[in-house]
Design a protein around this motif. Structure first.
Motif: not given
Length: 208
Positions: A103-117
């Protein structure tokens, strides 16, 4: 060796073929279209900066590029460099290795969890995705693309710092939570004090 002694594009094409890297995948890694990739493969010469970038992407040094047909410079005693076949899988493995909170990594990537997945399922990142992911992981693109190299070893040295930073963020969140609770409690106490003062005034008024 001088650049003019070999056909740079043909040499690059040869190396891609021997390393089993498809041109379409190389184009995605470099951040341009297939047409641009083929353009570079047809060129007899290229800038030093371009060559160095391409070498980084495919996991070799410029010296290895120039001497590809004569010898291979040994790395880690194996004579070759491992190139990541599936970027999404590599991304997932690094998250687990570093013990990162998704969750924190997704925020660091500036994207949603779905996009990260979705990135986890992607075999090849484009240039922008690769830059975003490696910055979030605090490692170089070379270390991401080529495991078990000196680049990754240097990157691993920052893992402890990354873990400490994660702990710092957690402590900071806990502190902010306690601060909010403290402020809420203070507001409640102030309200109680006002109520007590008001009740005392009412009591005095009744006595009079």
């Amino acid at each position: 060796m001088q650049l003019g002694l070999i056909h740079m594009g043909q040499r690059l094409k040869q190396i891609l073929k021997q390393r089993k890297i498809k041109i379409v995948d190389f184009a995605r890694m470099a951040g341009f279209t297939n047409q641009i990739a083929h353009y570079h493969l047809r060129k007899s010469d290229m800038k030093r900066s371009t060559l160095e970038r391409f070498c980084t992407l495919i996991g070799i040094t410029p010296d290895e590029f120039y001497n590809w047909n004569s010898k291979v410079v040994s790395k880690n005693g194996k004579g070759q460099v491992t190139t990541v076949a599936h970027h999404g899988q590599r991304f997932t493995e690094l998250i687990e290795e570093k013990g990162l909170n998704k969750s924190k990594l997704a925020r660091r990537l500036d994207m949603s969890r779905r996009t990260m997945y979705n990135l986890f399922e992607k075999p090849v990142f484009d240039a922008a995705e690769l830059e975003t992911v490696t910055k979030a992981l605090e490692m170089t693109e070379a270390a991401f693309l080529h495991p078990n190299t000196a680049e990754e070893t240097r990157s691993a040295e920052s893992d402890e710092m990354l873990a400490l930073r994660e702990k710092y963020y957690k402590l900071l969140e806990d502190y902010n939570q306690l601060l909010r609770q403290h402020n809420a409690l203070k507001e409640t106490m102030d309200t109680f004090k006002k109520d007590i003062v008001q009740l005392r005034k009412q009591a005095r008024s009744k006595k009079v």
